[in-house]
Scaffold this motif. Structure first.
Motif, PDB file in Angstrom:
ATOM      1  N   PRO A  82       0.822  -1.226   0.000  1.00 17.92           N
ATOM      2  CA  PRO A  82       0.000   0.000   0.000  1.00 17.92           C
ATOM      3  C   PRO A  82       0.855   1.274   0.000  1.00 17.92           C
ATOM      4  N   ALA A  83       1.982   1.258   0.714  1.00 14.93           N
ATOM      5  CA  ALA A  83       2.867   2.433   0.749  1.00 14.93           C
ATOM      6  C   ALA A  83       3.422   2.708  -0.641  1.00 14.93           C
ATOM      7  N   LEU A  84       3.809   1.642  -1.355  1.00 20.16           N
ATOM      8  CA  LEU A  84       4.348   1.823  -2.714  1.00 20.16           C
ATOM      9  C   LEU A  84       3.285   2.381  -3.650  1.00 20.16           C
ATOM     10  N   GLU A  85       2.034   1.921  -3.490  1.00 22.51           N
ATOM     11  CA  GLU A  85       0.929   2.463  -4.306  1.00 22.51           C
ATOM     12  C   GLU A  85       0.773   3.962  -4.051  1.00 22.51           C
ATOM     13  N   GLU A  86       0.808   4.358  -2.765  1.00 18.95           N
ATOM     14  CA  GLU A  86       0.645   5.777  -2.411  1.00 18.95           C
ATOM     15  C   GLU A  86       1.797   6.612  -2.967  1.00 18.95           C
ATOM     16  N   ILE A  87       3.024   6.112  -2.817  1.00 22.54           N
ATOM     17  CA  ILE A  87       4.194   6.838  -3.330  1.00 22.54           C
ATOM     18  C   ILE A  87       4.100   6.958  -4.853  1.00 22.54           C
ATOM     19  N   SER A  88       3.614   5.904  -5.502  1.00 20.59           N
ATOM     20  CA  SER A  88       3.440   5.927  -6.956  1.00 20.59           C
ATOM     21  C   SER A  88       2.501   7.060  -7.361  1.00 20.59           C
ATOM     22  N   ASP A  89       1.405   7.234  -6.607  1.00 21.31           N
ATOM     23  CA  ASP A  89       0.457   8.316  -6.888  1.00 21.31           C
ATOM     24  C   ASP A  89       1.085   9.688  -6.609  1.00 21.31           C
ATOM     25  N   GLU A  90       1.765   9.787  -5.457  1.00 23.38           N
ATOM     26  CA  GLU A  90       2.344  11.065  -5.037  1.00 23.38           C
ATOM     27  C   GLU A  90       3.468  11.525  -5.960  1.00 23.38           C
ATOM     28  N   MET A  91       4.207  10.573  -6.517  1.00 22.48           N
ATOM     29  CA  MET A  91       5.372  10.931  -7.339  1.00 22.48           C
ATOM     30  C   MET A  91       5.145  10.657  -8.825  1.00 22.48           C
ATOM     31  N   ALA A  92       3.889  10.584  -9.233  1.00 19.06           N
ATOM     32  CA  ALA A  92       3.567  10.350 -10.647  1.00 19.06           C
ATOM     33  C   ALA A  92       4.267  11.403 -11.493  1.00 19.06           C
ATOM     34  N   GLY A  93       4.902  10.965 -12.570  1.00 21.97           N
ATOM     35  CA  GLY A  93       5.632  11.887 -13.424  1.00 21.97           C
ATOM     36  C   GLY A  93       7.100  12.019 -13.043  1.00 21.97           C
ATOM     37  N   GLU A  94       7.438  11.730 -11.770  1.00 17.72           N
ATOM     38  CA  GLU A  94       8.825  11.818 -11.300  1.00 17.72           C
ATOM     39  C   GLU A  94       9.463  10.436 -11.201  1.00 17.72           C
ATOM     40  N   LEU A  95       8.633   9.427 -10.865  1.00 16.74           N
ATOM     41  CA  LEU A  95       9.138   8.095 -10.558  1.00 16.74           C
ATOM     42  C   LEU A  95       8.106   7.055 -10.978  1.00 16.74           C
ATOM     43  N   THR A  96       8.590   5.974 -11.578  1.00 18.22           N
ATOM     44  CA  THR A  96       7.730   4.833 -11.886  1.00 18.22           C
ATOM     45  C   THR A  96       8.034   3.756 -10.849  1.00 18.22           C
ATOM     46  N   ILE A  97       6.997   3.100 -10.345  1.00 16.89           N
ATOM     47  CA  ILE A  97       7.212   1.985  -9.429  1.00 16.89           C
ATOM     48  C   ILE A  97       6.773   0.714 -10.131  1.00 16.89           C
ATOM     49  N   ALA A  98       7.739  -0.180 -10.302  1.00 18.84           N
ATOM     50  CA  ALA A  98       7.507  -1.449 -10.993  1.00 18.84           C
ATOM     51  C   ALA A  98       7.601  -2.589  -9.990  1.00 18.84           C
ATOM     52  N   LYS A  99       6.789  -3.632 -10.205  1.00 22.08           N
ATOM     53  CA  LYS A  99       6.801  -4.779  -9.310  1.00 22.08           C
ATOM     54  C   LYS A  99       7.124  -6.039 -10.102  1.00 22.08           C
ATOM     55  N   VAL A 100       8.109  -6.803  -9.608  1.00 20.74           N
ATOM     56  CA  VAL A 100       8.494  -8.054 -10.254  1.00 20.74           C
ATOM     57  C   VAL A 100       8.195  -9.190  -9.281  1.00 20.74           C
ATOM     58  N   ASN A 101       7.265 -10.072  -9.665  1.00 20.11           N
ATOM     59  CA  ASN A 101       6.948 -11.244  -8.858  1.00 20.11           C
ATOM     60  C   ASN A 101       8.060 -12.274  -9.098  1.00 20.11           C
ATOM     61  N   ILE A 102       8.848 -12.559  -8.049  1.00 23.25           N
ATOM     62  CA  ILE A 102      10.029 -13.414  -8.223  1.00 23.25           C
ATOM     63  C   ILE A 102       9.682 -14.865  -8.547  1.00 23.25           C
ATOM     64  N   ASP A 103       8.471 -15.302  -8.162  1.00 27.21           N
ATOM     65  CA  ASP A 103       8.060 -16.681  -8.470  1.00 27.21           C
ATOM     66  C   ASP A 103       7.689 -16.825  -9.942  1.00 27.21           C
ATOM     67  N   ASP A 104       6.996 -15.810 -10.477  1.00 26.68           N
ATOM     68  CA  ASP A 104       6.567 -15.852 -11.879  1.00 26.68           C
ATOM     69  C   ASP A 104       7.695 -15.473 -12.838  1.00 26.68           C
TER      70      ASP A 104
END
Length: 106
Positions: A39-61
């Protein structure tokens, strides 16, 4: 802007060739601390839209990318700028600490 799911196949275009900095969260479904920081990463993604992209890599997949970057424990977060890792944090952190680390790294 929500976080972006990234695969082994899309890592190069989504992260290494991204126009700006990208925070990559290496995570897994079964990882409690990973779910804690999501949830914190989602919020930071919204707050820093345009400055930073947050990507998630599922290590199992998608095990190739974490292997390439030496991910041994999760959650592991790495900030990439111009295709290079500029900073790494391992383990869960409070949202404020993640934001602080991101701002210091950029």
């Amino acid at each position: 802007m929500a976080t972006k799911a990234v695969s082994d196949e899309s890592f190069e275009s989504d992260v290494l060739n991204a126009p700006g900095p990208v925070l990559v969260d290496f995570w897994a479904e079964w990882c409690g601390p990973c779910k804690q920081i999501a949830p914190a990463l989602e919020e930071i993604s919204d707050e820093m839209a345009g400055e930073l992209t947050i990507a998630k890599v599922n290590i199992d997949d998608h095990p190739m990318t974490p292997g390439k970057y030496g991910v041994r424990g999760i959650p592991t977060m790495m900030i990439f700028k111009d295709g290079q890792v500029v900073s790494t944090k391992i383990g869960a952190m409070a949202k404020g600490k993640i934001s602080e680390w991101v701002k210091e790294s950029l």
